[in-house]
Motif scaffolding. Structure first.
Motif, PDB file in Angstrom:
ATOM      1  N   PHE A  49      50.137  43.225  40.374  1.00 31.69           N
ATOM      2  CA  PHE A  49      49.309  42.059  39.451  1.00 31.69           C
ATOM      3  C   PHE A  49      48.835  41.602  40.233  1.00 31.69           C
ATOM      4  CE2 PHE A  49      53.133  40.801  36.839  1.00 31.69           C
ATOM      5  CZ  PHE A  49      52.949  41.380  35.692  1.00 31.69           C
ATOM      6  N   ILE A  50      46.649  41.520  39.905  1.00 35.93           N
ATOM      7  CA  ILE A  50      45.375  40.660  40.227  1.00 35.93           C
ATOM      8  C   ILE A  50      45.163  39.680  39.438  1.00 35.93           C
ATOM      9  CG2 ILE A  50      44.554  42.984  40.310  1.00 35.93           C
ATOM     10  CD1 ILE A  50      42.300  42.071  42.147  1.00 35.93           C
ATOM     11  N   GLY A  51      44.836  38.598  40.324  1.00 29.08           N
ATOM     12  CA  GLY A  51      44.156  37.256  38.585  1.00 29.08           C
ATOM     13  C   GLY A  51      43.314  36.576  39.679  1.00 29.08           C
ATOM     14  N   LEU A  84      49.250  37.973  48.491  1.00 27.14           N
ATOM     15  CA  LEU A  84      47.991  37.728  48.909  1.00 27.14           C
ATOM     16  C   LEU A  84      46.919  36.713  48.421  1.00 27.14           C
ATOM     17  CD1 LEU A  84      47.160  41.406  50.035  1.00 27.14           C
ATOM     18  CD2 LEU A  84      47.962  39.779  51.359  1.00 27.14           C
ATOM     19  N   ARG A  85      46.304  35.527  49.295  1.00 19.97           N
ATOM     20  CA  ARG A  85      45.272  34.616  48.568  1.00 19.97           C
ATOM     21  C   ARG A  85      44.568  34.376  49.011  1.00 19.97           C
ATOM     22  NH1 ARG A  85      46.849  30.046  51.542  1.00 19.97           N
ATOM     23  NH2 ARG A  85      46.175  29.150  49.531  1.00 19.97           N
ATOM     24  N   SER A  86      43.489  33.697  48.088  1.00 20.00           N
ATOM     25  CA  SER A  86      42.673  33.190  48.918  1.00 20.00           C
ATOM     26  C   SER A  86      42.561  31.870  49.439  1.00 20.00           C
ATOM     27  CB  SER A  86      40.965  33.437  47.010  1.00 20.00           C
ATOM     28  OG  SER A  86      41.530  32.426  46.862  1.00 20.00           O
ATOM     29  N   GLU A 127      42.378  30.818  44.845  1.00 18.80           N
ATOM     30  CA  GLU A 127      42.452  31.325  42.960  1.00 18.80           C
ATOM     31  C   GLU A 127      42.214  32.478  42.647  1.00 18.80           C
ATOM     32  OE1 GLU A 127      40.634  29.970  45.531  1.00 18.80           O
ATOM     33  OE2 GLU A 127      38.472  29.035  45.740  1.00 18.80           O
ATOM     34  N   ALA A 128      42.743  33.654  43.186  1.00 16.99           N
ATOM     35  CA  ALA A 128      42.269  35.056  43.302  1.00 16.99           C
ATOM     36  C   ALA A 128      43.510  35.318  44.610  1.00 16.99           C
ATOM     37  CB  ALA A 128      41.197  35.711  43.721  1.00 16.99           C
ATOM     38  N   VAL A 129      44.782  36.066  43.725  1.00 18.36           N
ATOM     39  CA  VAL A 129      46.473  36.267  44.112  1.00 18.36           C
ATOM     40  C   VAL A 129      46.596  37.591  43.668  1.00 18.36           C
ATOM     41  CG1 VAL A 129      46.939  33.510  43.982  1.00 18.36           C
ATOM     42  CG2 VAL A 129      46.695  35.086  41.768  1.00 18.36           C
ATOM     43  N   SER A 130      46.975  38.253  44.624  1.00 20.40           N
ATOM     44  CA  SER A 130      47.586  39.468  44.534  1.00 20.40           C
ATOM     45  C   SER A 130      49.300  39.406  44.416  1.00 20.40           C
ATOM     46  CB  SER A 130      46.576  41.145  44.827  1.00 20.40           C
ATOM     47  OG  SER A 130      46.490  40.887  45.973  1.00 20.40           O
TER      48      SER A 130
END
Length: 205
Positions: free
Chosen positions: A134-136, A70-72, A76-79
């Motif tokens: 992972f989530i970042g 998943l991504r924004s 900028e945000a990913v999981s």
């Protein structure tokens, strides 16, 4: 002119596609530049920053093929989420990732193997589960609700599949957040050889 009293809509995540890969890798590298687990594997920060792109290239490509990424809107945000039966990389995934992993682990291979074997030995048994791998969130995009959306939208997918979610947390600053969104700590342990402390958590929906 917009009404300032109107609540801001929560960010939404999108399914990542192949063209999103490189931006996702950059986001993970920025988000995990000083992660306790990866800092233990590669203690020298400059060396770590050189190796993270190769590490996350293998991780992102493997999970996009065997799970849910998943991504924004701007990545900028990913999981990364893996489904039952594909929690741990299989032979084909490992072979495909070898070129990148070889470059990542010219240094740190022994500690990485020790961490992987310890985490696998602690994984839940007896029931199927999704894995929040992972989530970042890029540092410049933190505080905008993107990280929460990256977790929330993945949990909704797991809820629809009627699956619990398992996650390992190595950053003590994140433990409270995971409790807040419904995870329960089911185990705590240390990676051997003075490795990081791990909180093993499960979300049951």
């Amino acid at each position: 002119m917009a009404d300032k009293s109107t609540p801001r809509r929560a960010p939404e995540m999108e399914r990542a596609l192949a063209p999103d890969r490189d931006a996702m890798i950059v986001s993970f590298c920025e988000a995990f530049a000083d992660d306790p687990g990866l800092s233990w594997i590669w203690p020298d920060r400059e060396d770590r920053l050189r190796r993270l792109p190769h590490f996350f290239k293998s991780i992102v490509e493997g999970t996009m093929a065997n799970g849910v990424a998943l991504r924004s809107a701007k990545s900028e945000a990913v999981s990364l989420w893996r489904r039952p039966g594909r929690i741990n990389p299989g032979r084909i995934e490992i072979l495909r990732g070898l070129p990148s992993l070889a470059r990542a682990f010219k240094v740190g291979r022994e500690r990485s193997s020790l961490m992987s074997s310890t985490l696998r030995a602690k994984q839940p048994t007896g029931f199927p589960w999704w894995y929040l791998q992972f989530i970042g969130v890029r540092p410049a995009a933190q505080g905008m609700g993107l990280g929460g959306a990256a977790v929330r939208d993945g949990l909704e997918l797991a809820r629809a599949a009627r699956m619990p979610v398992y996650v390992e947390v190595m950053n003590p600053a994140n433990v409270g957040y995971y409790h807040h969104v419904g995870f329960d700590t089911v185990d705590e342990f240390d990676i051997p050889d003075a490795g990081p402390h791990v909180w093993a958590m499960i979300w049951r929906g």
